[in-house]
Design a protein around this motif. Structure first.
Motif, PDB file in Angstrom:
ATOM      1  N   ASP A  28      96.627  84.195   5.861  1.00  0.00           N
ATOM      2  CA  ASP A  28      96.151  85.278   5.006  1.00  0.00           C
ATOM      3  C   ASP A  28      96.531  86.599   5.651  1.00  0.00           C
ATOM      4  N   ARG A  30      96.950  90.982   5.099  1.00  0.00           N
ATOM      5  CA  ARG A  30      96.641  92.186   4.334  1.00  0.00           C
ATOM      6  C   ARG A  30      97.288  93.388   5.015  1.00  0.00           C
ATOM      7  N   TYR A  62      93.669  90.456   0.741  1.00  0.00           N
ATOM      8  CA  TYR A  62      94.436  89.447   1.462  1.00  0.00           C
ATOM      9  C   TYR A  62      95.302  88.680   0.478  1.00  0.00           C
TER      10      TYR A  62
END
Length: 118
Positions: A28, A30, A62
């Protein structure tokens, strides 16, 4: 009745303790925008992972990716700016986890990249 309420409270507390990285199936990633400029688009790597409208001082949501690196190619479009960060060396891909690429713009107008483990 008290036992039933207590049991429900305990079950709810345990369910609420589920951390973001407890059920990961990928990486994940971001974007954190540490500049004073709003980013229209941020494109990461060869996968063409695109984050849109990352405001100044803010974070993107994310996104799950198959593969990410501690440093990766990043292309930022913001206002009249078109900036790129290209790492000098390619690192091994990251293990399952939650990560942030913090991006800022130097006084000289260069895109600066900082890697963070969340």
């Amino acid at each position: 009745m008290r036992k039933l309420i207590l049991s429900l409270v305990v079950v709810a507390a345990i369910a609420a303790c589920n951390d973001r990285d407890d059920n990961l199936e990928g990486v994940d990633l971001r974007i954190q925008n540490s500049s004073s400029t709003n980013f229209t688009t941020v494109t990461v790597g060869d996968e063409r992972l695109v984050f849109e409208n990352v405001v100044s001082g803010g974070y993107s949501d994310y996104q799950e990716v198959v593969r990410a690196y501690q440093q990766d190619t990043v292309h930022v479009v913001a206002d009249s700016l078109d900036l790129r960060f290209v790492p000098e060396i390619q690192t091994d891909s990251l293990p399952l986890g939650v990560y942030t690429y913090e991006l800022s713009i130097s006084d000289e107008g260069e895109l600066q990249f900082q890697f963070k483990i969340d």
